[in-house]
Design a protein around this motif. Structure first.
Motif, mmCIF file in Angstrom:
data_model
loop_
_atom_site.group_PDB
_atom_site.id
_atom_site.type_symbol
_atom_site.label_atom_id
_atom_site.label_comp_id
_atom_site.label_asym_id
_atom_site.label_seq_id
_atom_site.Cartn_x
_atom_site.Cartn_y
_atom_site.Cartn_z
ATOM 1 N N LEU A 1 0.826 -1.206 0.000
ATOM 2 C CA LEU A 1 0.000 0.000 0.000
ATOM 3 C C LEU A 1 0.864 1.261 0.000
ATOM 4 C CD1 LEU A 1 -2.905 -0.965 2.422
ATOM 5 C CD2 LEU A 1 -3.059 -0.496 -0.027
ATOM 6 N N ARG A 2 2.012 1.207 0.673
ATOM 7 C CA ARG A 2 2.906 2.369 0.690
ATOM 8 C C ARG A 2 3.442 2.666 -0.717
ATOM 9 N NH1 ARG A 2 2.223 5.598 5.058
ATOM 10 N NH2 ARG A 2 1.637 4.238 6.777
ATOM 11 N N VAL A 3 3.746 1.608 -1.466
ATOM 12 C CA VAL A 3 4.235 1.807 -2.839
ATOM 13 C C VAL A 3 3.117 2.383 -3.704
ATOM 14 C CG1 VAL A 3 5.115 0.674 -4.911
ATOM 15 C CG2 VAL A 3 5.970 -0.001 -2.682
ATOM 16 N N ALA A 4 1.906 1.841 -3.549
ATOM 17 C CA ALA A 4 0.771 2.355 -4.321
ATOM 18 C C ALA A 4 0.520 3.824 -3.995
ATOM 19 C CB ALA A 4 -0.470 1.519 -4.038
ATOM 20 N N LEU A 5 0.652 4.164 -2.713
ATOM 21 C CA LEU A 5 0.473 5.552 -2.292
ATOM 22 C C LEU A 5 1.562 6.438 -2.896
ATOM 23 C CD1 LEU A 5 -0.984 7.680 -0.582
ATOM 24 C CD2 LEU A 5 0.423 6.957 1.378
ATOM 25 N N ALA A 6 2.783 5.917 -2.937
ATOM 26 C CA ALA A 6 3.888 6.681 -3.530
ATOM 27 C C ALA A 6 3.595 6.995 -4.998
ATOM 28 C CB ALA A 6 5.193 5.894 -3.407
ATOM 29 N N ALA B 1 7.542 -5.629 -2.903
ATOM 30 C CA ALA B 1 7.161 -4.214 -2.774
ATOM 31 C C ALA B 1 8.388 -3.348 -2.544
ATOM 32 C CB ALA B 1 6.165 -4.048 -1.627
ATOM 33 N N ALA B 2 9.378 -3.851 -1.808
ATOM 34 C CA ALA B 2 10.604 -3.084 -1.565
ATOM 35 C C ALA B 2 11.386 -2.904 -2.862
ATOM 36 C CB ALA B 2 11.458 -3.775 -0.516
ATOM 37 N N ALA B 3 11.436 -3.963 -3.682
ATOM 38 C CA ALA B 3 12.115 -3.845 -4.982
ATOM 39 C C ALA B 3 11.420 -2.794 -5.841
ATOM 40 C CB ALA B 3 12.125 -5.192 -5.692
ATOM 41 N N GLU C 1 9.267 4.310 3.229
ATOM 42 C CA GLU C 1 8.511 3.616 4.280
ATOM 43 C C GLU C 1 8.207 2.181 3.859
ATOM 44 O OE1 GLU C 1 5.121 6.087 4.950
ATOM 45 O OE2 GLU C 1 6.256 7.610 6.057
ATOM 46 N N ALA C 2 7.915 1.995 2.576
ATOM 47 C CA ALA C 2 7.649 0.642 2.066
ATOM 48 C C ALA C 2 8.877 -0.240 2.238
ATOM 49 C CB ALA C 2 7.241 0.708 0.592
ATOM 50 N N VAL C 3 10.057 0.315 1.941
ATOM 51 C CA VAL C 3 11.304 -0.452 2.103
ATOM 52 C C VAL C 3 11.512 -0.804 3.567
ATOM 53 C CG1 VAL C 3 13.816 -0.363 1.893
ATOM 54 C CG2 VAL C 3 12.377 0.546 0.046
#
Length: 201
Positions: A10-15, A43-45, A33-35
């Motif tokens: 979700l953090r990546v999608a938000l980014a 998701a971190a990649a 934050e996702a990382v």
């Protein structure tokens, strides 16, 4: 993200969403934050790749390269667990290496990507285009053919190769390139026009 604060996805999608609204700094913060939430996850990649794109767009090429290297390192590790490779950060890092004049490092990266992801030849096309722009038609031919070896449906590589063959004065080969292009798309107007021009020549 507020209702599920521990989700790196979700953090990546938000980014991505923040970036599309022009809030690049907040977007990068969300990606970081996702990382932090899932450092060994797909998701971190994705987040590292996103940070690399943001940094490259800002002109911070060294920081962009570092983030993309982190994305690739994580992708390599995750590929061993059956996760798919995303070619976009590989291509972008290759572009950065090419723009820095480090063609051998870019080619090594594109070769690795092609080995990990059969049918991926976009990086070789980039090198071929760069060689053509520099006037190195022999080098352009070599790398455009390598791109088509990886992906015979790459219309842009085929079109460029036809142009290189024409500039080299090898008109029958240029014609064959255009005919091959039309096999994939019979209504390709640019290819039809080029074929007509070759016929006139």
């Amino acid at each position: 993200a507020a209702h599920d604060p521990q989700s790196p996805e979700l953090r990546v999608a938000l980014a991505e969403a923040l970036s599309r609204t022009g809030r690049a700094s907040e977007a990068e913060e969300s990606a970081r934050e996702a990382v932090a939430l899932g450092p060994e996850t797909p998701a971190a990649a994705e987040a590292w790749a996103f940070i690399g794109r943001i940094r490259a767009a800002r002109g911070n090429l060294l920081e962009a390269a570092e983030a993309l290297e982190a994305a690739l390192a994580l992708q390599r590790k995750l590929a061993g667990r059956g996760h798919a490779i995303d070619p976009r950060p590989w291509r972008l890092l290759g572009e950065l290496r090419l723009s820095a004049g480090n063609e051998p490092a870019a080619l090594a990266l594109f070769e690795e990507l092609s080995g990990r992801l059969p049918g991926e030849g976009g990086g070789f096309r980039l090198v071929g285009v760069l060689r053509e722009d520099r006037g190195d038609l022999g080098g352009a031919e070599r790398w455009l053919e390598r791109a088509l070896q990886a992906d015979p449906t790459d219309a842009e590589a085929r079109r460029r190769l036809a142009r290189v063959h024409e500039e080299l004065g090898r008109l029958p080969e240029a014609r064959d390139d255009l005919v091959a292009l039309l096999r994939f798309d019979p209504d390709d107007e640019e290819a039809l026009l080029s074929l007509g021009r070759l016929a006139l020549r």
